[in-house]
Design a protein around this motif. Structure first.
Motif: not given
Length: 158
Positions: A149-150, A116-118, A122-124, A141-144
């Motif tokens: 979580x982060x 999850x540190x990435x 990878x925000x953009x 939903x997986x992206x959300x």
């Protein structure tokens, strides 16, 4: 495409090969850079587009891949930096940016869920992925979930 781990690592000239992906050999070059060979052509991985032939790595899973690289380090200690320097961000960027179906982005999310540190890095790409009309609800939903979580507030709520 069949992905096969090479163990023990195969040393040819100054390159150490760790994975076969079809006709491609993936490994570490003489100065510690990740590279692959297709026939007689060598490519040093330096940008997301370079990782296109590596997408099948996403199918074997992040844990299995990194465990394999760590086993290689036990046999060839000079590869120790390779564990930290694998261009994972470039591979995930390519999967998120270049896909027109959910397949590779979902596989990339499997990797991202394990690191999850990435998400911040990878925000953009995640924001752009969310805006694509072809993205199915399951992937959104997986992206959300990964973002939540982060604790990253990278998307505006609809």
């Amino acid at each position: 495409m069949k992905t096969q781990m090479i163990f023990p690592p195969l040393v040819e000239l100054q390159n150490t090969w760790l994975v076969n992906i079809g006709q491609i050999k993936l490994g570490v070059g003489p100065t510690g850079e990740w590279c692959f060979r297709v026939g007689q052509r060598m490519v040093t991985i330096s940008k997301p587009d370079d990782t296109m032939p590596l997408l099948p790595l996403l199918e074997i899973g992040r844990t299995e891949f990194y465990d394999h690289v760590r086993r290689g380090v036990q046999v060839r200690p000079e590869l120790a930096e390779a564990v930290r320097s694998f261009p994972e961000v470039l591979l995930l960027k390519f999967a998120f940016e270049s896909s027109v179906s959910d397949y590779w982005p979902l596989k990339a999310m499997d990797w991202l869920d394990l690191n999850s540190d990435l998400v911040s890095e990878l925000r953009g790409e995640l924001r752009t992925l969310q805006s694509q009309g072809w993205v199915a609800q399951r992937l959104r939903q997986r992206v959300d979930a990964a973002v939540n979580r982060c604790g990253e507030a990278i998307f505006t709520k609809r």
